[in-house]
Design an enzyme around this catalytic site. Structure first.
Site, short mmCIF file in Angstrom:
data_model
loop_
_atom_site.label_atom_id
_atom_site.label_comp_id
_atom_site.label_asym_id
_atom_site.label_seq_id
_atom_site.Cartn_x
_atom_site.Cartn_y
_atom_site.Cartn_z
N SER A 140 0.84 -1.21 0.00
CA SER A 140 0.00 0.00 0.00
C SER A 140 0.87 1.27 0.00
CB SER A 140 -0.98 0.00 1.18
OG SER A 140 -0.32 0.27 2.39
N HIS A 174 8.64 2.79 9.22
CA HIS A 174 8.42 1.85 10.32
C HIS A 174 7.15 2.26 11.10
CE1 HIS A 174 9.38 -1.07 13.41
NE2 HIS A 174 9.13 -0.14 14.32
C1 GRF Z 1 4.00 -0.76 6.88
O1 GRF Z 1 3.19 -0.74 8.02
C2 GRF Z 1 5.39 -0.29 7.17
O2 GRF Z 1 5.47 0.59 8.24
C3 GRF Z 1 6.12 -1.58 7.53
O3 GRF Z 1 5.54 -2.55 6.69
C4 GRF Z 1 4.21 -2.18 6.36
C5 GRF Z 1 4.08 -2.25 4.88
O4 GRF Z 1 2.77 -2.05 4.45
N1 GRF Z 1 7.54 -1.42 7.36
P1 GRF Z 1 2.44 -2.04 2.91
O5 GRF Z 1 2.98 -3.31 2.30
O6 GRF Z 1 3.09 -0.83 2.32
O7 GRF Z 1 0.96 -1.96 2.83
#
Ligand code: GRF
Length: 189
Positions: free
Chosen positions: A12, A108
């Site tokens: 996302s 993060h």
């Molecule tokens: C996010 O919550 C980011 O903070 C962490 O991994 C997740 C990735 O989400 N590092 P997406 O795949 O971008 O939806």
């Protein structure tokens, strides 16, 4: 501004960045998605935005070092201004760091330095935190430890777990775009 994105999962954040680039909201181009998994949603999102993708599987290499050498080669071809980790689930080791430290950033899901590592959101929920957030930071040799670039904070009182993750993602997308816009401005001023 040229970007390479590395991701392992849903994507996302990848899509938020790709969309902002395509709409012109962000003056950047996603040159390449590097993915370390074969069957994950981020690959479909890349297809939708017509973004070149390289799938690099650790199991096809004799060591993590050889795997990272391949990644460095792929990144070099694109000569990006920044490498954005967006849910990339492997630790970045020294082969990539030696080539690109200072140019790799990560998002993060916590207000670092709180809740480093995996399960940051679940740990925050277990501690009944009322405010959580997300951080974009430089990547160094330690996990979720490099210099903080920007953070976003929000209230989760009374939300279900599903709602917490929805709110987190919305805020992460805002944060990542905000950070990248700042990089663009710094580069062009
Ligand atoms: C996010 O919550 C980011 O903070 C962490 O991994 C997740 C990735 O989400 N590092 P997406 O795949 O971008 O939806």
């Amino acid at each position: 501004m040229q970007l390479v994105i590395m991701a392992s999962g849903d994507g996302s954040n990848f899509e938020a960045i790709a969309k902002a680039c395509q709409s012109g909201q962000l003056k950047a181009t996603v040159k390449l998605l590097i993915c370390d998994k074969e069957d994950v949603n981020v690959l479909k999102r890349a297809q939708k935005y017509n973004i070149k993708t390289e799938i690099v599987l650790l199991k096809n290499f004799t060591s993590k070092q050889e795997y990272e050498k391949k990644i460095v080669k792929l990144i070099k071809k694109e000569n990006p201004d920044l490498i954005c980790l967006a849910g990339y689930m492997k630790i970045i080791n020294e082969t990539i760091l030696q080539a690109y430290e200072g140019k790799i950033i990560n998002i993060h899901p916590s207000l670092l330095p709180q809740y480093k590592g995996k399960d940051a959101v679940y740990n925050a929920l277990a501690n009944q935190e009322v405010e959580i957030g997300a951080t974009v930071h430089y990547v160094n040799q330690y996990i979720d430890d490099g210099r903080i670039i920007d953070q976003i904070k929000f209230n989760i009182a009374g939300l279900t777990e599903v709602e917490v993750f929805q709110k987190l993602h919305t805020h992460e997308h805002l944060l990542y775009i905000r950070v990248l816009k700042q990089f663009y401005q710094n580069k062009n001023n």
